[in-house]
Design a protein around this motif. Sequence first.
Motif, PDB file in Angstrom:
ATOM      1  N   ILE A  66      31.880  33.175  52.877  1.00 27.14           N
ATOM      2  CA  ILE A  66      33.143  33.368  53.582  1.00 27.14           C
ATOM      3  C   ILE A  66      34.219  34.031  52.724  1.00 27.14           C
ATOM      4  N   LEU A  70      35.906  37.602  53.602  1.00 28.02           N
ATOM      5  CA  LEU A  70      37.352  37.719  53.821  1.00 28.02           C
ATOM      6  C   LEU A  70      38.051  38.517  52.722  1.00 28.02           C
ATOM      7  N   GLU A  89      42.884  27.555  61.661  1.00 28.87           N
ATOM      8  CA  GLU A  89      42.289  28.856  61.973  1.00 28.87           C
ATOM      9  C   GLU A  89      40.760  28.780  61.957  1.00 28.87           C
ATOM     10  N   PHE A  90      40.217  28.044  61.003  1.00 34.13           N
ATOM     11  CA  PHE A  90      38.767  27.877  60.918  1.00 34.13           C
ATOM     12  C   PHE A  90      38.249  27.164  62.164  1.00 34.13           C
ATOM     13  N   ASN A  92      39.628  27.161  65.105  1.00 32.71           N
ATOM     14  CA  ASN A  92      39.711  28.103  66.225  1.00 32.71           C
ATOM     15  C   ASN A  92      38.513  29.040  66.237  1.00 32.71           C
ATOM     16  N   SER A  93      38.083  29.499  65.061  1.00 30.20           N
ATOM     17  CA  SER A  93      36.918  30.388  65.011  1.00 30.20           C
ATOM     18  C   SER A  93      35.639  29.627  65.371  1.00 30.20           C
ATOM     19  N   LEU A  94      35.549  28.361  64.957  1.00 26.01           N
ATOM     20  CA  LEU A  94      34.398  27.532  65.353  1.00 26.01           C
ATOM     21  C   LEU A  94      34.374  27.353  66.869  1.00 26.01           C
ATOM     22  N   GLN A  95      35.554  27.112  67.422  1.00 24.03           N
ATOM     23  CA  GLN A  95      35.664  26.864  68.857  1.00 24.03           C
ATOM     24  C   GLN A  95      35.138  28.053  69.664  1.00 24.03           C
ATOM     25  N   THR A  96      35.392  29.275  69.178  1.00 28.42           N
ATOM     26  CA  THR A  96      34.908  30.455  69.913  1.00 28.42           C
ATOM     27  C   THR A  96      33.386  30.604  69.793  1.00 28.42           C
ATOM     28  N   THR A  97      32.812  30.178  68.681  1.00 26.29           N
ATOM     29  CA  THR A  97      31.356  30.293  68.530  1.00 26.29           C
ATOM     30  C   THR A  97      30.618  29.145  69.213  1.00 26.29           C
TER      31      THR A  97
END
Length: 168
Positions: A66, A70, A89-90, A92-97
Amino acid sequence: MKKTTLICLALLISAVSFAQKNWVKQKLTNRFTVSFPAAPSKTAGTTFALKDTTSNNIFTATYSFIAQNLNINQKAFNKLVTTNEFASEFLNSLQTTLAGYNLEQVKIKQYKNYVSYLTEGKNEEEKKAIFMHIIFLDGIYYSLSVIVPDGQSFQNKEIFLNSFQISK
């Protein structure tokens, strides 16, 4: 009463120790190893998974470079992962995957050599729960997850999520 409690505690500890002795160690990187209840399959370049046929639970372990992805140096990244802003933020990115899962707020734990995030969530439509332990070490994140269908046993969940070993 005390003697009975001590005996029960000793039996529990020996049962957990016995269960882990039969587990299969899977090396993810040179510094990180995780134990599965049985031999996992490599499902992608950096992902290993196992579906337990007795409980229908799914155990997964994956990792990603990561900090490198980044373009952040490792020392700065190690500080960044300790912040609530990055954790949010992490998440939120997990939530989308993990579409369909409603994940809880990340719990941040700091240790001497690494930082870890703990979260869990439910997928009401598919009637499943997910439990995650994400470990940040040397600019790499390691994600250990257990997916448990509703009504199934949580057996081995905690053991798996904490079965990792970090070598020097």
